[in-house]
Motif scaffolding. Structure first.
Motif, PDB file in Angstrom:
ATOM      1  N   GLN A  51     -67.746 -27.452 -46.695  1.00 36.42           N
ATOM      2  CA  GLN A  51     -66.914 -28.588 -47.095  1.00 36.42           C
ATOM      3  C   GLN A  51     -66.571 -28.559 -48.585  1.00 36.42           C
ATOM      4  O   GLN A  51     -65.542 -29.083 -48.994  1.00 36.42           O
ATOM      5  N   ILE A  52     -67.418 -27.962 -49.397  1.00 39.18           N
ATOM      6  CA  ILE A  52     -67.226 -28.006 -50.843  1.00 39.18           C
ATOM      7  C   ILE A  52     -65.886 -27.393 -51.249  1.00 39.18           C
ATOM      8  O   ILE A  52     -65.144 -27.989 -52.037  1.00 39.18           O
ATOM      9  N   ASP A  53     -65.564 -26.215 -50.722  1.00 36.04           N
ATOM     10  CA  ASP A  53     -64.272 -25.598 -51.058  1.00 36.04           C
ATOM     11  C   ASP A  53     -63.112 -26.478 -50.609  1.00 36.04           C
ATOM     12  O   ASP A  53     -62.131 -26.652 -51.337  1.00 36.04           O
ATOM     13  N   ASN A  54     -63.260 -27.031 -49.420  1.00 36.75           N
ATOM     14  CA  ASN A  54     -62.227 -27.922 -48.902  1.00 36.75           C
ATOM     15  C   ASN A  54     -62.050 -29.129 -49.811  1.00 36.75           C
ATOM     16  O   ASN A  54     -60.927 -29.521 -50.142  1.00 36.75           O
ATOM     17  N   ARG A  56     -62.897 -29.480 -53.015  1.00 38.63           N
ATOM     18  CA  ARG A  56     -62.341 -29.109 -54.324  1.00 38.63           C
ATOM     19  C   ARG A  56     -60.822 -28.956 -54.246  1.00 38.63           C
ATOM     20  O   ARG A  56     -60.091 -29.421 -55.118  1.00 38.63           O
ATOM     21  N   ARG A  57     -60.361 -28.299 -53.201  1.00 38.40           N
ATOM     22  CA  ARG A  57     -58.922 -28.104 -53.031  1.00 38.40           C
ATOM     23  C   ARG A  57     -58.219 -29.445 -52.832  1.00 38.40           C
ATOM     24  O   ARG A  57     -57.176 -29.698 -53.404  1.00 38.40           O
ATOM     25  N   ARG A  58     -58.831 -30.328 -52.056  1.00 41.63           N
ATOM     26  CA  ARG A  58     -58.230 -31.645 -51.819  1.00 41.63           C
ATOM     27  C   ARG A  58     -58.175 -32.479 -53.088  1.00 41.63           C
ATOM     28  O   ARG A  58     -57.197 -33.177 -53.335  1.00 41.63           O
ATOM     29  N   VAL A  59     -59.217 -32.404 -53.920  1.00 43.64           N
ATOM     30  CA  VAL A  59     -59.204 -33.142 -55.186  1.00 43.64           C
ATOM     31  C   VAL A  59     -58.056 -32.644 -56.070  1.00 43.64           C
ATOM     32  O   VAL A  59     -57.331 -33.439 -56.683  1.00 43.64           O
ATOM     33  N   GLN A  60     -57.868 -31.331 -56.116  1.00 42.31           N
ATOM     34  CA  GLN A  60     -56.766 -30.773 -56.914  1.00 42.31           C
ATOM     35  C   GLN A  60     -55.408 -31.212 -56.380  1.00 42.31           C
ATOM     36  O   GLN A  60     -54.504 -31.544 -57.153  1.00 42.31           O
ATOM     37  N   ILE A  61     -55.273 -31.245 -55.081  1.00 36.89           N
ATOM     38  CA  ILE A  61     -53.994 -31.651 -54.490  1.00 36.89           C
ATOM     39  C   ILE A  61     -53.742 -33.135 -54.726  1.00 36.89           C
ATOM     40  O   ILE A  61     -52.613 -33.535 -55.046  1.00 36.89           O
ATOM     41  N   ILE A  62     -54.781 -33.950 -54.592  1.00 37.14           N
ATOM     42  CA  ILE A  62     -54.610 -35.382 -54.841  1.00 37.14           C
ATOM     43  C   ILE A  62     -54.235 -35.620 -56.302  1.00 37.14           C
ATOM     44  O   ILE A  62     -53.391 -36.467 -56.611  1.00 37.14           O
ATOM     45  N   ARG A  63     -54.822 -34.851 -57.191  1.00 36.21           N
ATOM     46  CA  ARG A  63     -54.456 -34.961 -58.608  1.00 36.21           C
ATOM     47  C   ARG A  63     -52.986 -34.614 -58.799  1.00 36.21           C
ATOM     48  O   ARG A  63     -52.263 -35.296 -59.530  1.00 36.21           O
ATOM     49  N   ALA A  64     -52.510 -33.563 -58.137  1.00 34.27           N
ATOM     50  CA  ALA A  64     -51.091 -33.195 -58.218  1.00 34.27           C
ATOM     51  C   ALA A  64     -50.206 -34.278 -57.604  1.00 34.27           C
ATOM     52  O   ALA A  64     -49.150 -34.615 -58.157  1.00 34.27           O
ATOM     53  N   CYS A 108     -46.999 -32.661 -51.339  1.00 31.92           N
ATOM     54  CA  CYS A 108     -48.418 -32.467 -51.656  1.00 31.92           C
ATOM     55  C   CYS A 108     -49.286 -33.341 -50.763  1.00 31.92           C
ATOM     56  O   CYS A 108     -50.333 -32.901 -50.282  1.00 31.92           O
ATOM     57  N   SER A 109     -48.848 -34.562 -50.546  1.00 27.69           N
ATOM     58  CA  SER A 109     -49.582 -35.477 -49.672  1.00 27.69           C
ATOM     59  C   SER A 109     -49.667 -34.930 -48.252  1.00 27.69           C
ATOM     60  O   SER A 109     -50.719 -34.984 -47.613  1.00 27.69           O
ATOM     61  N   PHE A 110     -48.555 -34.406 -47.767  1.00 30.25           N
ATOM     62  CA  PHE A 110     -48.533 -33.818 -46.427  1.00 30.25           C
ATOM     63  C   PHE A 110     -49.520 -32.658 -46.329  1.00 30.25           C
ATOM     64  O   PHE A 110     -50.278 -32.542 -45.355  1.00 30.25           O
ATOM     65  N   TYR A 111     -49.563 -31.806 -47.353  1.00 27.45           N
ATOM     66  CA  TYR A 111     -50.475 -30.672 -47.369  1.00 27.45           C
ATOM     67  C   TYR A 111     -51.932 -31.154 -47.426  1.00 27.45           C
ATOM     68  O   TYR A 111     -52.806 -30.605 -46.754  1.00 27.45           O
ATOM     69  N   GLU A 112     -52.198 -32.198 -48.209  1.00 26.28           N
ATOM     70  CA  GLU A 112     -53.555 -32.723 -48.311  1.00 26.28           C
ATOM     71  C   GLU A 112     -54.025 -33.288 -46.975  1.00 26.28           C
ATOM     72  O   GLU A 112     -55.178 -33.122 -46.595  1.00 26.28           O
ATOM     73  N   VAL A 113     -53.138 -33.939 -46.259  1.00 23.04           N
ATOM     74  CA  VAL A 113     -53.496 -34.456 -44.930  1.00 23.04           C
ATOM     75  C   VAL A 113     -53.838 -33.291 -44.005  1.00 23.04           C
ATOM     76  O   VAL A 113     -54.805 -33.364 -43.223  1.00 23.04           O
ATOM     77  N   HIS A 114     -53.088 -32.215 -44.089  1.00 14.81           N
ATOM     78  CA  HIS A 114     -53.365 -31.019 -43.279  1.00 14.81           C
ATOM     79  C   HIS A 114     -54.764 -30.473 -43.595  1.00 14.81           C
ATOM     80  O   HIS A 114     -55.533 -30.148 -42.689  1.00 14.81           O
ATOM     81  N   ILE A 115     -55.102 -30.386 -44.862  1.00 16.41           N
ATOM     82  CA  ILE A 115     -56.413 -29.878 -45.268  1.00 16.41           C
ATOM     83  C   ILE A 115     -57.526 -30.832 -44.824  1.00 16.41           C
ATOM     84  O   ILE A 115     -58.604 -30.395 -44.408  1.00 16.41           O
ATOM     85  N   ASN A 121     -62.649 -31.252 -38.742  1.00 23.94           N
ATOM     86  CA  ASN A 121     -63.101 -30.266 -37.751  1.00 23.94           C
ATOM     87  C   ASN A 121     -64.451 -29.671 -38.133  1.00 23.94           C
ATOM     88  O   ASN A 121     -65.288 -29.422 -37.268  1.00 23.94           O
ATOM     89  N   ILE A 122     -64.676 -29.454 -39.426  1.00 24.47           N
ATOM     90  CA  ILE A 122     -65.973 -28.937 -39.873  1.00 24.47           C
ATOM     91  C   ILE A 122     -67.069 -29.958 -39.572  1.00 24.47           C
ATOM     92  O   ILE A 122     -68.154 -29.609 -39.110  1.00 24.47           O
ATOM     93  N   GLU A 123     -66.786 -31.233 -39.814  1.00 21.39           N
ATOM     94  CA  GLU A 123     -67.760 -32.282 -39.510  1.00 21.39           C
ATOM     95  C   GLU A 123     -68.041 -32.345 -38.010  1.00 21.39           C
ATOM     96  O   GLU A 123     -69.182 -32.549 -37.592  1.00 21.39           O
ATOM     97  N   LEU A 124     -67.024 -32.183 -37.194  1.00 25.02           N
ATOM     98  CA  LEU A 124     -67.218 -32.201 -35.745  1.00 25.02           C
ATOM     99  C   LEU A 124     -68.093 -31.039 -35.291  1.00 25.02           C
ATOM    100  O   LEU A 124     -68.879 -31.174 -34.352  1.00 25.02           O
ATOM    101  N   GLU A 125     -67.974 -29.897 -35.971  1.00 23.37           N
ATOM    102  CA  GLU A 125     -68.836 -28.757 -35.649  1.00 23.37           C
ATOM    103  C   GLU A 125     -70.302 -29.112 -35.902  1.00 23.37           C
ATOM    104  O   GLU A 125     -71.183 -28.677 -35.166  1.00 23.37           O
TER     105      GLU A 125
END
Length: 134
Positions: A51-54, A56-64, A108-115, A121-125
């Motif tokens: 989840q950490i990589d996910n 980090r990427r989401r925080v960067q996208i939300i910042r953008a 960017c918002s659309f991409y963040e929702v995708h991520i 899905n990782i949590e469901l696993e």
């Protein structure tokens, strides 16, 4: 095309609501990060690492998202100011720039929702792993 000061002012409520929604997504994300940091069981450790990589990427996208939204707001305000001073062409260009920045923010918002769906899905696993161990 004749543009008045009211044209860019129509975007103010929309941009304000978007910025509020982006801030809420950021707050939710920080809560998720805090919850992950308190997880101690062995099964969760693997999930946390994934989840950490996910996150980090989401925080960067939300910042953008927020940056482009704020810039859109600024350019919209400058457009209104230019139109107030009867500078029609600069006002129109500033408004067009505001719209482009708003579209970038929405993409960017659309991409963040995708991520974020990948994170779910990782949590469901993790729940599947808990069920298998019982």
């Amino acid at each position: 095309m004749d543009m008045t000061i009211t044209t860019p002012s129509l975007l103010f409520p929309a941009i304000s609501l978007l910025l509020l929604a982006y801030t809420n997504r950021f707050v939710v994300l920080t809560n998720v990060i805090r919850q992950l940091s308190s997880s101690d069981d062995a099964i969760s450790r693997d999930v946390v690492r994934r989840q950490i990589d996910n996150l980090r990427r989401r925080v960067q996208i939300i910042r953008a998202m927020q940056a482009f939204g704020v810039l859109s707001f600024v350019f919209c305000t400058l457009s209104m100011f230019a139109l107030l001073l009867q500078w029609l062409m600069p006002g129109q260009w500033l408004f067009a720039t505001s719209l482009i920045l708003l579209v970038i923010s929405l993409l960017c918002s659309f991409y963040e929702v995708h991520i974020s769906t990948n994170a779910i899905n990782i949590e469901l696993e993790k729940f599947d792993q808990h069920r298998k161990t019982k």
